[in-house]
Design a protein around this motif. Structure first.
Motif, PDB file in Angstrom:
ATOM      1  N   VAL A   1     -21.176  57.196  68.466  1.00  0.00           N
ATOM      2  CA  VAL A   1     -22.269  56.517  69.161  1.00  0.00           C
ATOM      3  C   VAL A   1     -21.872  55.057  69.313  1.00  0.00           C
ATOM      4  O   VAL A   1     -21.542  54.394  68.332  1.00  0.00           O
ATOM      5  CB  VAL A   1     -23.589  56.637  68.369  1.00  0.00           C
ATOM      6  CG1 VAL A   1     -24.699  55.845  69.058  1.00  0.00           C
ATOM      7  CG2 VAL A   1     -23.993  58.096  68.218  1.00  0.00           C
ATOM      8  N   LEU A   2     -21.861  54.583  70.547  1.00  0.00           N
ATOM      9  CA  LEU A   2     -21.434  53.211  70.816  1.00  0.00           C
ATOM     10  C   LEU A   2     -22.542  52.465  71.551  1.00  0.00           C
ATOM     11  O   LEU A   2     -23.102  52.988  72.515  1.00  0.00           O
ATOM     12  CB  LEU A   2     -20.177  53.205  71.694  1.00  0.00           C
ATOM     13  CG  LEU A   2     -18.954  53.943  71.158  1.00  0.00           C
ATOM     14  CD1 LEU A   2     -18.759  55.249  71.892  1.00  0.00           C
ATOM     15  CD2 LEU A   2     -17.727  53.069  71.307  1.00  0.00           C
ATOM     16  N   ASP A   3     -22.823  51.245  71.087  1.00  0.00           N
ATOM     17  CA  ASP A   3     -23.843  50.472  71.804  1.00  0.00           C
ATOM     18  C   ASP A   3     -23.205  49.437  72.720  1.00  0.00           C
ATOM     19  O   ASP A   3     -23.891  48.633  73.339  1.00  0.00           O
ATOM     20  CB  ASP A   3     -24.857  49.844  70.842  1.00  0.00           C
ATOM     21  CG  ASP A   3     -24.238  48.828  69.907  1.00  0.00           C
ATOM     22  OD1 ASP A   3     -23.045  48.507  70.066  1.00  0.00           O
ATOM     23  OD2 ASP A   3     -24.961  48.358  69.005  1.00  0.00           O
TER      24      ASP A   3
ATOM     25  N   VAL B   1     -20.742  60.164  72.445  1.00  0.00           N
ATOM     26  CA  VAL B   1     -19.513  60.773  72.931  1.00  0.00           C
ATOM     27  C   VAL B   1     -18.967  61.769  71.927  1.00  0.00           C
ATOM     28  O   VAL B   1     -18.905  61.485  70.732  1.00  0.00           O
ATOM     29  CB  VAL B   1     -18.428  59.688  73.155  1.00  0.00           C
ATOM     30  CG1 VAL B   1     -17.194  60.295  73.797  1.00  0.00           C
ATOM     31  CG2 VAL B   1     -18.961  58.560  74.000  1.00  0.00           C
ATOM     32  N   LEU B   2     -18.605  62.932  72.425  1.00  0.00           N
ATOM     33  CA  LEU B   2     -17.853  63.888  71.634  1.00  0.00           C
ATOM     34  C   LEU B   2     -16.388  63.629  71.964  1.00  0.00           C
ATOM     35  O   LEU B   2     -16.033  63.514  73.141  1.00  0.00           O
ATOM     36  CB  LEU B   2     -18.266  65.288  72.061  1.00  0.00           C
ATOM     37  CG  LEU B   2     -18.280  66.423  71.059  1.00  0.00           C
ATOM     38  CD1 LEU B   2     -19.033  66.055  69.796  1.00  0.00           C
ATOM     39  CD2 LEU B   2     -18.900  67.652  71.711  1.00  0.00           C
ATOM     40  N   MET B   3     -15.569  63.517  70.936  1.00  0.00           N
ATOM     41  CA  MET B   3     -14.203  63.077  71.154  1.00  0.00           C
ATOM     42  C   MET B   3     -13.244  64.009  70.425  1.00  0.00           C
ATOM     43  O   MET B   3     -13.507  64.416  69.303  1.00  0.00           O
ATOM     44  CB  MET B   3     -14.083  61.665  70.581  1.00  0.00           C
ATOM     45  CG  MET B   3     -12.876  60.905  70.954  1.00  0.00           C
ATOM     46  SD  MET B   3     -13.160  59.146  70.616  1.00  0.00           S
ATOM     47  CE  MET B   3     -13.747  59.190  68.950  1.00  0.00           C
ATOM     48  N   LYS B   4     -12.168  64.352  71.116  1.00  0.00           N
ATOM     49  CA  LYS B   4     -11.197  65.285  70.547  1.00  0.00           C
ATOM     50  C   LYS B   4      -9.831  64.628  70.605  1.00  0.00           C
ATOM     51  O   LYS B   4      -9.367  64.249  71.680  1.00  0.00           O
ATOM     52  CB  LYS B   4     -11.236  66.566  71.381  1.00  0.00           C
ATOM     53  CG  LYS B   4     -10.502  67.737  70.821  1.00  0.00           C
ATOM     54  CD  LYS B   4     -10.814  69.007  71.618  1.00  0.00           C
ATOM     55  CE  LYS B   4     -10.243  68.953  73.032  1.00  0.00           C
ATOM     56  NZ  LYS B   4     -10.225  70.284  73.692  1.00  0.00           N
ATOM     57  N   ILE B   5      -9.216  64.468  69.452  1.00  0.00           N
ATOM     58  CA  ILE B   5      -7.881  63.859  69.409  1.00  0.00           C
ATOM     59  C   ILE B   5      -6.895  64.937  68.974  1.00  0.00           C
ATOM     60  O   ILE B   5      -7.122  65.627  67.983  1.00  0.00           O
ATOM     61  CB  ILE B   5      -7.826  62.687  68.400  1.00  0.00           C
ATOM     62  CG1 ILE B   5      -9.013  61.746  68.609  1.00  0.00           C
ATOM     63  CG2 ILE B   5      -6.519  61.917  68.533  1.00  0.00           C
ATOM     64  CD1 ILE B   5      -9.126  60.666  67.546  1.00  0.00           C
TER      65      ILE B   5
ATOM     66  N   HIS C   1     -14.120  46.561  69.006  1.00  0.00           N
ATOM     67  CA  HIS C   1     -15.424  46.971  69.540  1.00  0.00           C
ATOM     68  C   HIS C   1     -16.230  45.765  69.959  1.00  0.00           C
ATOM     69  O   HIS C   1     -16.275  44.766  69.255  1.00  0.00           O
ATOM     70  CB  HIS C   1     -16.187  47.770  68.485  1.00  0.00           C
ATOM     71  CG  HIS C   1     -15.322  48.790  67.814  1.00  0.00           C
ATOM     72  ND1 HIS C   1     -14.562  48.479  66.719  1.00  0.00           N
ATOM     73  CD2 HIS C   1     -15.052  50.072  68.110  1.00  0.00           C
ATOM     74  CE1 HIS C   1     -13.856  49.539  66.356  1.00  0.00           C
ATOM     75  NE2 HIS C   1     -14.126  50.526  67.181  1.00  0.00           N
ATOM     76  N   LYS C   2     -16.881  45.888  71.088  1.00  0.00           N
ATOM     77  CA  LYS C   2     -17.747  44.784  71.535  1.00  0.00           C
ATOM     78  C   LYS C   2     -19.117  44.881  70.870  1.00  0.00           C
ATOM     79  O   LYS C   2     -19.882  43.939  70.870  1.00  0.00           O
ATOM     80  CB  LYS C   2     -17.883  44.810  73.054  1.00  0.00           C
ATOM     81  CG  LYS C   2     -16.568  44.451  73.736  1.00  0.00           C
ATOM     82  CD  LYS C   2     -16.668  44.544  75.253  1.00  0.00           C
ATOM     83  CE  LYS C   2     -15.316  44.243  75.896  1.00  0.00           C
ATOM     84  NZ  LYS C   2     -15.200  44.801  77.240  1.00  0.00           N
ATOM     85  N   GLY C   3     -19.421  46.042  70.355  1.00  0.00           N
ATOM     86  CA  GLY C   3     -20.690  46.217  69.642  1.00  0.00           C
ATOM     87  C   GLY C   3     -20.443  47.030  68.392  1.00  0.00           C
ATOM     88  O   GLY C   3     -19.470  46.805  67.691  1.00  0.00           O
ATOM     89  N   THR C   4     -21.321  47.990  68.135  1.00  0.00           N
ATOM     90  CA  THR C   4     -21.168  48.841  66.958  1.00  0.00           C
ATOM     91  C   THR C   4     -20.753  50.240  67.389  1.00  0.00           C
ATOM     92  O   THR C   4     -21.335  50.802  68.313  1.00  0.00           O
ATOM     93  CB  THR C   4     -22.498  48.921  66.175  1.00  0.00           C
ATOM     94  OG1 THR C   4     -22.885  47.601  65.812  1.00  0.00           O
ATOM     95  CG2 THR C   4     -22.348  49.764  64.925  1.00  0.00           C
ATOM     96  N   GLU C   5     -19.731  50.766  66.736  1.00  0.00           N
ATOM     97  CA  GLU C   5     -19.313  52.138  66.955  1.00  0.00           C
ATOM     98  C   GLU C   5     -19.566  52.895  65.658  1.00  0.00           C
ATOM     99  O   GLU C   5     -19.029  52.556  64.615  1.00  0.00           O
ATOM    100  CB  GLU C   5     -17.808  52.183  67.301  1.00  0.00           C
ATOM    101  CG  GLU C   5     -17.210  53.572  67.307  1.00  0.00           C
ATOM    102  CD  GLU C   5     -15.683  53.520  67.171  1.00  0.00           C
ATOM    103  OE1 GLU C   5     -15.014  53.602  68.191  1.00  0.00           O
ATOM    104  OE2 GLU C   5     -15.183  53.374  66.036  1.00  0.00           O
TER     105      GLU C   5
ATOM    106  N   VAL D   1     -12.704  63.448  75.950  1.00  0.00           N
ATOM    107  CA  VAL D   1     -14.077  63.071  75.584  1.00  0.00           C
ATOM    108  C   VAL D   1     -15.088  63.782  76.477  1.00  0.00           C
ATOM    109  O   VAL D   1     -14.757  64.278  77.564  1.00  0.00           O
ATOM    110  CB  VAL D   1     -14.301  61.544  75.719  1.00  0.00           C
ATOM    111  CG1 VAL D   1     -13.421  60.768  74.760  1.00  0.00           C
ATOM    112  CG2 VAL D   1     -14.081  61.095  77.148  1.00  0.00           C
ATOM    113  N   ILE D   2     -16.294  63.833  75.991  1.00  0.00           N
ATOM    114  CA  ILE D   2     -17.440  64.289  76.777  1.00  0.00           C
ATOM    115  C   ILE D   2     -18.604  63.386  76.439  1.00  0.00           C
ATOM    116  O   ILE D   2     -18.874  63.134  75.263  1.00  0.00           O
ATOM    117  CB  ILE D   2     -17.859  65.716  76.399  1.00  0.00           C
ATOM    118  CG1 ILE D   2     -16.763  66.704  76.733  1.00  0.00           C
ATOM    119  CG2 ILE D   2     -19.149  66.114  77.112  1.00  0.00           C
ATOM    120  CD1 ILE D   2     -17.069  68.058  76.168  1.00  0.00           C
TER     121      ILE D   2
END
Ligand SMILES: [Zn+2]
Ligand SMILES: [Zn+2]
Lengths: 178, 240
Positions: free
Chosen positions: B219-221, B155-159, B170-174, B141-142
């Motif tokens: 994007v995670l809040d 977050v930029l995420m690479k799997i 999730h504790k909020g919204t992803e 991630v970045i």
């Protein structure tokens, strides 16, 4: 209006600009005040927005948007900067990653965007009160759909479905231009 | 794993977010997600055009508020002054846009990969030099600096191909959008442009498709929390 914009863009015509200014500047100012700027700041930001209209007149594309729409986007973007100090990531129609045409629905004539605007105004006028109200709150009161739900004491799902209904009616009103 | 190329994405931005984006009330991080989705989605782009036009129609209906009597004269004077102060010609390129070879970003997968332009302005480095951070097996991630909304992470995420994110909720919204490659989870398959909005009701384990790395923008809040047995042990180490 679009003809006036063309005069401004091509001939730097100040009389044409004065006509646009007389119609739009007071509306932009009213818009900015409703979004939460005080009267003085709203006036300053209106001047900056209208300066942008003058400077970037050649970016106006009448096939794509009415003059009112174009000026709305300028005023909106300024207000984001002003109210939240945030930037607005923009869709760029010349982005090489774009899927599909840049102009999602190329207008068939140079006047189509203007005609569309008229039909859209009529359609907004016939929306049920509760849907029109949500649109006004979203566009004028700087409230996100979740903020609207909170202040109207409505479930989030209700706000979403009303917005969806409003949009489908507006979409239907435009239909294909023939 | 058919990719429906001509139709654009199958999983769209919720319309309420499009309204927020058009009205200018969406925070910058989520607005970035909308702009990236719209680049890949003709359907949502058309809805946004309709919404801009709605904003224009509402602006025309707006009750006018008079400006100072000399406001227009003042503006013309300002224009004259600015024009007179011999402006140096502006270079044609726009700030924030990088003109690097984006194909270098992901060695695997589609050779024609490009990132939506709205995203480029937020990359901290050229795409091939991105400082990926290990975030569990197969996942890098970045964090991107986007906007000023407190508590929101972009977050930029690479799997890795065929690799899985740990089971989590999730504790909020992803809000997540696929940029390249694809993944599968309990709710289906996701391809470039597809958007998934997950909340506390979603407990999932996204697995990248076998045919290449999956690159996503999220994007995670609020943080996610790992729910699998191994995941619970990793919770303190995996910062999401
Ligand atoms: Zn879409
Ligand atoms: Zn998730």
């Amino acid at each position: 209006m679009a003809d006036l914009m063309v005069l401004v863009a091509h001939d730097r015509d100040r009389r044409a600009f004065a006509e646009l200014y007389a119609w739009f500047a007071p509306r932009v100012k009213g818009f900015l005040i409703r979004r939460g700027l005080d009267a003085q700041r709203a006036e300053e930001v209106t001047q900056e927005a209208m300066l942008t209209v003058w400077r970037k007149a050649d970016r106006f594309d009448r096939r794509q948007a009415s003059v009112a729409t174009w000026i709305f986007t300028i005023a909106r973007n300024r207000s984001i900067d002003e109210l939240r100090r945030e930037k607005r990531p923009e869709i760029e129609l010349d982005d090489p990653t774009l899927v599909g045409d840049g102009l999602a629905q190329p207008a068939e004539t140079a006047y189509a965007a203007g005609q569309e605007a008229e039909r859209l105004k009529a359609a907004i006028g016939t929306l049920p009160e509760e849907q029109a109200r949500l649109l006004h709150m979203a566009f004028f009161e700087d409230k996100s759909h979740s903020a609207i739900a909170e202040s109207e004491d409505l479930p989030l799902g209700t706000v979403k479905s009303r917005l969806r209904l409003a949009l489908s009616k507006l979409r239907a009103a435009l239909g294909p231009v023939h | 794993m058919e990719h429906h190329e001509t139709m654009g994405p199958q999983h769209h931005m919720p319309e309420a977010w499009l309204v927020d984006y058009a009205a200018g009330t969406l925070d910058e991080a989520n607005a970035l997600l909308v702009a990236c989705h719209a680049a890949l989605c003709p359907t949502c782009r058309e809805t946004l055009r309709l919404l801009d036009a709605t904003g224009g129609a509402l602006l025309e209906d707006q009750a006018p508020v008079a400006l100072a009597d000399d406001a227009l004269a003042t503006l013309f004077a300002r224009i004259d002054a600015e024009d007179a102060a011999a402006e140096p010609a502006r270079p044609g390129h726009r700030p924030g846009h990088q003109t690097v070879d984006l194909d270098a970003l992901l060695p695997a997968g589609d050779g024609t990969l490009r990132l939506p332009r709205p995203l480029l302005a937020y990359l901290p480095t050229a795409p091939q030099d991105l400082p990926w951070r290990w975030n569990g097996p197969g996942v890098h991630v970045i964090d991107l600096a986007v906007g000023r909304h407190p508590g929101t992470r972009t977050v930029l995420m690479k799997i890795g191909a065929g690799r899985a994110m740990p089971q989590h909720t999730h504790k909020g919204t992803e809000a997540l959008m696929v940029l390249a490659g694809g993944y599968r989870d309990e709710s289906g398959d996701f391809f470039p442009g597809d958007v998934a909005i997950s909340t506390g009701e979603v407990d999932h384990r996204p697995i990248a498709h076998d045919d290449g790395e999956c690159l996503c923008l999220a994007v995670l809040d609020a943080p996610i929390s790992l729910t699998g047995t191994v995941g619970r042990l990793l919770n303190p180490f995996i910062r999401f």
